[in-house]
Design a protein around this motif. Sequence first.
Motif, PDB file in Angstrom:
ATOM      1  N   ILE A  94      -6.546  -6.005   7.758  1.00  0.00           N
ATOM      2  CA  ILE A  94      -6.228  -6.683   6.499  1.00  0.00           C
ATOM      3  C   ILE A  94      -6.164  -8.194   6.696  1.00  0.00           C
ATOM      4  CG2 ILE A  94      -4.451  -6.941   4.722  1.00  0.00           C
ATOM      5  CD1 ILE A  94      -3.717  -3.959   5.341  1.00  0.00           C
ATOM      6  N   ALA A  95      -5.473  -8.642   7.746  1.00  0.00           N
ATOM      7  CA  ALA A  95      -5.302 -10.081   7.960  1.00  0.00           C
ATOM      8  C   ALA A  95      -6.627 -10.767   8.253  1.00  0.00           C
ATOM      9  CB  ALA A  95      -4.310 -10.323   9.101  1.00  0.00           C
ATOM     10  N   LEU A  96      -7.457 -10.169   9.105  1.00  0.00           N
ATOM     11  CA  LEU A  96      -8.731 -10.795   9.447  1.00  0.00           C
ATOM     12  C   LEU A  96      -9.675 -10.813   8.260  1.00  0.00           C
ATOM     13  CD1 LEU A  96      -7.590 -10.517  12.365  1.00  0.00           C
ATOM     14  CD2 LEU A  96      -9.943 -10.040  13.093  1.00  0.00           C
ATOM     15  N   THR A  97      -9.674  -9.737   7.472  1.00  0.00           N
ATOM     16  CA  THR A  97     -10.575  -9.684   6.326  1.00  0.00           C
ATOM     17  C   THR A  97     -10.158 -10.691   5.259  1.00  0.00           C
ATOM     18  OG1 THR A  97     -11.039  -7.350   6.761  1.00  0.00           O
ATOM     19  CG2 THR A  97     -11.587  -8.183   4.574  1.00  0.00           C
ATOM     20  N   PHE A 105       0.830  -1.199   0.000  1.00  0.00           N
ATOM     21  CA  PHE A 105       0.000   0.000   0.000  1.00  0.00           C
ATOM     22  C   PHE A 105       0.871   1.259   0.000  1.00  0.00           C
ATOM     23  CE2 PHE A 105      -2.444  -3.325   2.040  1.00  0.00           C
ATOM     24  CZ  PHE A 105      -3.693  -3.203   1.465  1.00  0.00           C
ATOM     25  N   ASN A 106       0.344   2.321  -0.590  1.00  0.00           N
ATOM     26  CA  ASN A 106       0.940   3.643  -0.384  1.00  0.00           C
ATOM     27  C   ASN A 106      -0.022   4.478   0.440  1.00  0.00           C
ATOM     28  OD1 ASN A 106      -1.058   4.609  -2.156  1.00  0.00           O
ATOM     29  ND2 ASN A 106       0.311   4.510  -3.924  1.00  0.00           N
ATOM     30  N   GLY A 107       0.498   5.532   1.035  1.00  0.00           N
ATOM     31  CA  GLY A 107      -0.340   6.411   1.844  1.00  0.00           C
ATOM     32  C   GLY A 107      -0.553   5.940   3.260  1.00  0.00           C
ATOM     33  N   VAL A 108       0.202   4.910   3.723  1.00  0.00           N
ATOM     34  CA  VAL A 108       0.009   4.403   5.085  1.00  0.00           C
ATOM     35  C   VAL A 108       1.290   4.504   5.914  1.00  0.00           C
ATOM     36  CG1 VAL A 108      -1.805   2.821   4.337  1.00  0.00           C
ATOM     37  CG2 VAL A 108       0.549   2.013   4.445  1.00  0.00           C
ATOM     38  N   ASP A 109       2.375   5.004   5.338  1.00  0.00           N
ATOM     39  CA  ASP A 109       3.662   5.008   6.033  1.00  0.00           C
ATOM     40  C   ASP A 109       3.718   6.008   7.180  1.00  0.00           C
ATOM     41  OD1 ASP A 109       3.463   6.971   4.054  1.00  0.00           O
ATOM     42  OD2 ASP A 109       5.640   7.213   3.935  1.00  0.00           O
ATOM     43  N   SER A 110       2.777   6.949   7.250  1.00  0.00           N
ATOM     44  CA  SER A 110       2.788   7.952   8.326  1.00  0.00           C
ATOM     45  C   SER A 110       2.079   7.473   9.592  1.00  0.00           C
ATOM     46  CB  SER A 110       2.125   9.245   7.837  1.00  0.00           C
ATOM     47  OG  SER A 110       0.764   9.015   7.511  1.00  0.00           O
ATOM     48  N   LEU A 111       1.503   6.287   9.572  1.00  0.00           N
ATOM     49  CA  LEU A 111       0.761   5.800  10.732  1.00  0.00           C
ATOM     50  C   LEU A 111       1.678   5.502  11.907  1.00  0.00           C
ATOM     51  CD1 LEU A 111      -1.733   3.287   9.051  1.00  0.00           C
ATOM     52  CD2 LEU A 111      -2.271   5.553   9.983  1.00  0.00           C
ATOM     53  N   ALA A 112       1.200   5.807  13.118  1.00  0.00           N
ATOM     54  CA  ALA A 112       1.922   5.440  14.334  1.00  0.00           C
ATOM     55  C   ALA A 112       1.823   3.931  14.545  1.00  0.00           C
ATOM     56  CB  ALA A 112       1.355   6.189  15.533  1.00  0.00           C
ATOM     57  N   GLU A 113       2.672   3.385  15.403  1.00  0.00           N
ATOM     58  CA  GLU A 113       2.737   1.926  15.582  1.00  0.00           C
ATOM     59  C   GLU A 113       1.397   1.313  15.986  1.00  0.00           C
ATOM     60  OE1 GLU A 113       3.028  -1.938  17.108  1.00  0.00           O
ATOM     61  OE2 GLU A 113       2.584  -0.189  18.373  1.00  0.00           O
ATOM     62  N   ALA A 150       4.197  -1.261   3.297  1.00  0.00           N
ATOM     63  CA  ALA A 150       3.955   0.171   3.108  1.00  0.00           C
ATOM     64  C   ALA A 150       5.079   0.705   2.244  1.00  0.00           C
ATOM     65  CB  ALA A 150       3.906   0.900   4.448  1.00  0.00           C
ATOM     66  N   ASP A 151       4.756   1.029   1.005  1.00  0.00           N
ATOM     67  CA  ASP A 151       5.756   1.483   0.039  1.00  0.00           C
ATOM     68  C   ASP A 151       6.927   0.499  -0.058  1.00  0.00           C
ATOM     69  OD1 ASP A 151       4.382   3.842  -0.681  1.00  0.00           O
ATOM     70  OD2 ASP A 151       5.111   4.823   1.138  1.00  0.00           O
ATOM     71  N   GLY A 152       6.605  -0.780  -0.088  1.00  0.00           N
ATOM     72  CA  GLY A 152       7.603  -1.811  -0.279  1.00  0.00           C
ATOM     73  C   GLY A 152       8.286  -2.305   0.975  1.00  0.00           C
ATOM     74  N   GLU A 153       8.038  -1.664   2.141  1.00  0.00           N
ATOM     75  CA  GLU A 153       8.646  -2.070   3.400  1.00  0.00           C
ATOM     76  C   GLU A 153       7.574  -2.636   4.331  1.00  0.00           C
ATOM     77  OE1 GLU A 153      11.869  -2.070   4.000  1.00  0.00           O
ATOM     78  OE2 GLU A 153      12.259  -1.221   1.999  1.00  0.00           O
ATOM     79  N   PRO A 154       7.950  -3.552   5.242  1.00  0.00           N
ATOM     80  CA  PRO A 154       6.947  -4.133   6.147  1.00  0.00           C
ATOM     81  C   PRO A 154       6.189  -3.059   6.931  1.00  0.00           C
ATOM     82  CG  PRO A 154       8.982  -5.386   6.266  1.00  0.00           C
ATOM     83  CD  PRO A 154       9.279  -4.155   5.443  1.00  0.00           C
ATOM     84  N   LEU A 155       4.865  -3.159   6.942  1.00  0.00           N
ATOM     85  CA  LEU A 155       4.055  -2.223   7.727  1.00  0.00           C
ATOM     86  C   LEU A 155       4.390  -2.361   9.210  1.00  0.00           C
ATOM     87  CD1 LEU A 155       1.675  -0.159   7.768  1.00  0.00           C
ATOM     88  CD2 LEU A 155       0.162  -2.120   8.127  1.00  0.00           C
ATOM     89  N   LEU A 156       4.608  -3.595   9.677  1.00  0.00           N
ATOM     90  CA  LEU A 156       5.023  -3.860  11.051  1.00  0.00           C
ATOM     91  C   LEU A 156       6.494  -4.267  11.018  1.00  0.00           C
ATOM     92  CD1 LEU A 156       1.980  -5.957  12.365  1.00  0.00           C
ATOM     93  CD2 LEU A 156       2.339  -3.487  12.508  1.00  0.00           C
ATOM     94  N   PRO A 157       7.400  -3.401  11.402  1.00  0.00           N
ATOM     95  CA  PRO A 157       8.832  -3.724  11.319  1.00  0.00           C
ATOM     96  C   PRO A 157       9.152  -5.028  12.045  1.00  0.00           C
ATOM     97  CG  PRO A 157       8.521  -1.403  11.834  1.00  0.00           C
ATOM     98  CD  PRO A 157       7.171  -2.041  11.911  1.00  0.00           C
ATOM     99  N   GLY A 158       9.855  -5.900  11.354  1.00  0.00           N
ATOM    100  CA  GLY A 158      10.231  -7.185  11.936  1.00  0.00           C
ATOM    101  C   GLY A 158       9.165  -8.250  11.839  1.00  0.00           C
TER     102      GLY A 158
END
Length: 581
Positions: free
Chosen positions: A267-270, A249-257, A283-291
């Motif tokens: 996303i996972a439950l749906t 996704f794009n547009g989600v990288d500014s979200l807090a943890e 998020a822009d090619g990087e894991p939304l949840l680091p690690g």
Amino acid sequence: MRARLLRAAPLLLALAVLAGCASVPGHSSVQVLRQTGDQGNSDVPTGPVDGSDPLNLVRSFVYASGRPAERHAAARRYLAPQASSWDDGAALTILDETFDTVFSPTPPPGGPDRASVRIRGTRLGTLDASGVFRSAPAPVEVDVGAVRRDGQWRIDALPQGVFVRLSDFRANFRSLKAWFVDPVHRTLLSDPHYIPSGRTTELAARAIELLLRGPSEDLGDAAVTSFPRGAALRANLTETPDGIVVADFNGVDSLAEPDRRLLAGQIALTLAEVSVPRVRVLADGEPLLPGRPDVGREDFADLVAGPTATQVPEPLVVDGGKVRRLTGPGQDVPVGGQAGNGSFDVVDAAATSRTNRIAVVSREQTGTQRLLVGPRDGQLVATPVSGATLQSPTWNAAGDEIWVLANGVPQRVLVPGAGTGATGPIRALGLDTDELRAAGSLTDLAMSPDGSRVAAVAGGRAVVGAVVVGPDGAAAVRRVRALRPAELERAVALDWRATDQLIVTTNTDQPVHLVSIDGLTLDRLPSVNLTPPLRAVAAAPGRAPYFVADRSGVWSYAGGDLDAWQQMLGATSSAQPFYPG
């Protein structure tokens, strides 16, 4: 090995391809996602039978309209060339099972080679552009024009949109729960939609599209999405060689943890609802949840509102002034503490598995009734709520609020305690139920397992509304609607069988029903051995059996046993069965 592209349908799908019916398992099996161009289900009807008269032609057209594949290719075979511009995505109307096709009162001009056929039936409701069913029961009459060319009748004039029988809808579509966020408790809530049955590729794409649209109007402000405005998929979904779906996704990288975790949970439950067990959320090619790039349903169990899988509710009953455990036919033992030792004359009760507490309605010596709360097996304390009549106590999903009907008016009480996150004394909270009370006199009340909705018996009808909590902490019940008012007349009691289904008892020849919270599906349960009038009903998600109380006692039903209800308690006319919520 290179990831295979899932050539999913475009995210902005037409109305005609958004619909469905089927219960979703608690755990999804692993399935390989195939390309959209792979061989699929192509056994569409062959089209109209040679020599069909106009009435049978139009009737068969309605039958074929239940198949949405390839823009209703099956139904289009009944159309003459001049009807080729038929817009099957303009609307989707679901009809009751029985409908007529009759000739219109006024024959059309053009002689014997033209006919006008009227479809007469009962509309159950419509499907909106996001795949949400809107209940709107009413008679419907629609005229369809037919023309005869070379000895064969074909439809040459028809309204835009699709008319589908309920049975065809149920056979060719499925339900999909999209998951959104309770903005107050920061938990995840399910929101039912309908989509056509199809390959996992198509289902996954539609599931993401529903998430990007946001929660339905039925939930309104009771739910929000963690997707920021303008967020979108960067590319079509892909699949890794080991079967993990990749959603970037794009547009989600500014979200807090915390918001990132809620979004990953959405996303996972749906996607788990459409048999996608693991998803790589980027998020822009990087894991939304680091690690933690790859997640599944089980990673977010703590975010799902309501009792957890380890909190298995046991059936309870109020009888003889005490709360008792139902341990078997004719067997019950009092619970520990003041709820079961006779310290109070208990006439109604509700328990919560989330915080292991109980609320009871006690009949006082003054003739009034008072609401008491406390640990399941401990001491009870009074709340500010009392009145001539208290009934139908029900806990919220967090286990820190109890709602009750006090002289027919819903009251809301905060019950702080360990594990609830609430602090301070037990106190009444603001509650606006004007819309709910406008539906009729209230005689039963039940909070949904996830706390997003409340169901009630209002004026002898089963109704449901969304629970919206404002910034000041006050709550309101909004978007109240009746469920199948024609079939569920003279409703008496109800309870939640699942977050998207109620069990309702009525004082009619068919007294026990299961109904979806949007009113689309209605199933009748057997009534063998029951003696009207029924007084109460109890159910719980994932639990069997159901319980009802009738004139002679308490009965249970778990299917089988010749479809008969089994007596649990006899010789009692006041027992109230219930499951902890």
